[in-house]
Design a protein around this motif. Structure first.
Motif, PDB file in Angstrom:
ATOM      1  N   ARG A  28     -14.556  -1.909 -10.474  1.00 19.04           N
ATOM      2  CA  ARG A  28     -14.751  -3.351 -10.419  1.00 19.04           C
ATOM      3  C   ARG A  28     -15.932  -3.693  -9.514  1.00 19.04           C
ATOM      4  N   ASN A  29     -16.002  -3.024  -8.368  1.00 22.32           N
ATOM      5  CA  ASN A  29     -17.110  -3.277  -7.452  1.00 22.32           C
ATOM      6  C   ASN A  29     -18.443  -2.844  -8.049  1.00 22.32           C
ATOM      7  N   GLN A  30     -18.435  -1.769  -8.826  1.00 25.82           N
ATOM      8  CA  GLN A  30     -19.654  -1.339  -9.499  1.00 25.82           C
ATOM      9  C   GLN A  30     -20.123  -2.408 -10.494  1.00 25.82           C
ATOM     10  N   VAL A  31     -19.203  -2.990 -11.232  1.00 26.04           N
ATOM     11  CA  VAL A  31     -19.554  -4.021 -12.206  1.00 26.04           C
ATOM     12  C   VAL A  31     -20.147  -5.228 -11.487  1.00 26.04           C
ATOM     13  N   PHE A  32     -19.518  -5.660 -10.387  1.00 29.84           N
ATOM     14  CA  PHE A  32     -20.063  -6.783  -9.627  1.00 29.84           C
ATOM     15  C   PHE A  32     -21.460  -6.470  -9.107  1.00 29.84           C
ATOM     16  N   GLY A  33     -21.678  -5.260  -8.656  1.00 28.39           N
ATOM     17  CA  GLY A  33     -22.991  -4.871  -8.155  1.00 28.39           C
ATOM     18  C   GLY A  33     -24.046  -4.928  -9.243  1.00 28.39           C
ATOM     19  N   VAL A  37     -27.380  -7.403  -9.410  1.00 24.43           N
ATOM     20  CA  VAL A  37     -28.737  -6.888  -9.613  1.00 24.43           C
ATOM     21  C   VAL A  37     -29.366  -7.541 -10.847  1.00 24.43           C
ATOM     22  N   ALA A  38     -28.594  -7.680 -11.920  1.00 23.18           N
ATOM     23  CA  ALA A  38     -29.117  -8.318 -13.132  1.00 23.18           C
ATOM     24  C   ALA A  38     -29.482  -9.777 -12.866  1.00 23.18           C
ATOM     25  N   ALA A  39     -28.656 -10.480 -12.106  1.00 20.77           N
ATOM     26  CA  ALA A  39     -28.955 -11.878 -11.779  1.00 20.77           C
ATOM     27  C   ALA A  39     -30.206 -11.968 -10.909  1.00 20.77           C
ATOM     28  N   ALA A  40     -30.376 -11.032  -9.987  1.00 18.39           N
ATOM     29  CA  ALA A  40     -31.571 -11.044  -9.139  1.00 18.39           C
ATOM     30  C   ALA A  40     -32.828 -10.792  -9.972  1.00 18.39           C
ATOM     31  N   ILE A  41     -32.763  -9.865 -10.915  1.00 16.42           N
ATOM     32  CA  ILE A  41     -33.907  -9.588 -11.785  1.00 16.42           C
ATOM     33  C   ILE A  41     -34.231 -10.818 -12.635  1.00 16.42           C
ATOM     34  N   LEU A  42     -33.203 -11.457 -13.183  1.00 20.90           N
ATOM     35  CA  LEU A  42     -33.418 -12.657 -13.997  1.00 20.90           C
ATOM     36  C   LEU A  42     -34.028 -13.780 -13.164  1.00 20.90           C
ATOM     37  N   ALA A  43     -33.524 -13.990 -11.957  1.00 23.50           N
ATOM     38  CA  ALA A  43     -34.072 -15.043 -11.094  1.00 23.50           C
ATOM     39  C   ALA A  43     -35.524 -14.740 -10.740  1.00 23.50           C
ATOM     40  N   TYR A  44     -35.819 -13.481 -10.421  1.00 17.35           N
ATOM     41  CA  TYR A  44     -37.197 -13.099 -10.106  1.00 17.35           C
ATOM     42  C   TYR A  44     -38.104 -13.369 -11.310  1.00 17.35           C
TER      43      TYR A  44
END
Length: 62
Positions: A28-33, A37-44
């Motif tokens: 579960r923690n891996q999925v959240f991580g 990361v995907a949200a950070a890439i999208l925001a960037y």
């Protein structure tokens, strides 16, 4: 020296259940991580691209 003995069945089952719970929490923690990361890439990507590619002229009008 390591003690090698057969564990009682209830103890072995309890250890397996605990290990399964820990594995579930780890996954579960891996999925959240990965989602963070995907949200950070999208925001960037959104903040470092040409705004006219995202918001074309007249996009707010019907």
């Amino acid at each position: 020296m390591v003690e090698t003995r057969i564990k009682p069945h209830l103890q072995a089952v309890a250890e397996q259940a605990q290990r399964a719970e820990q594995t579930r929490i780890y996954r579960r923690n891996q999925v959240f991580g990965v989602l963070i990361v995907a949200a950070a890439i999208l925001a960037y990507w959104l903040f470092h691209t040409n705004p006219r590619w995202i918001f074309t002229p007249g996009w707010w009008r019907p």
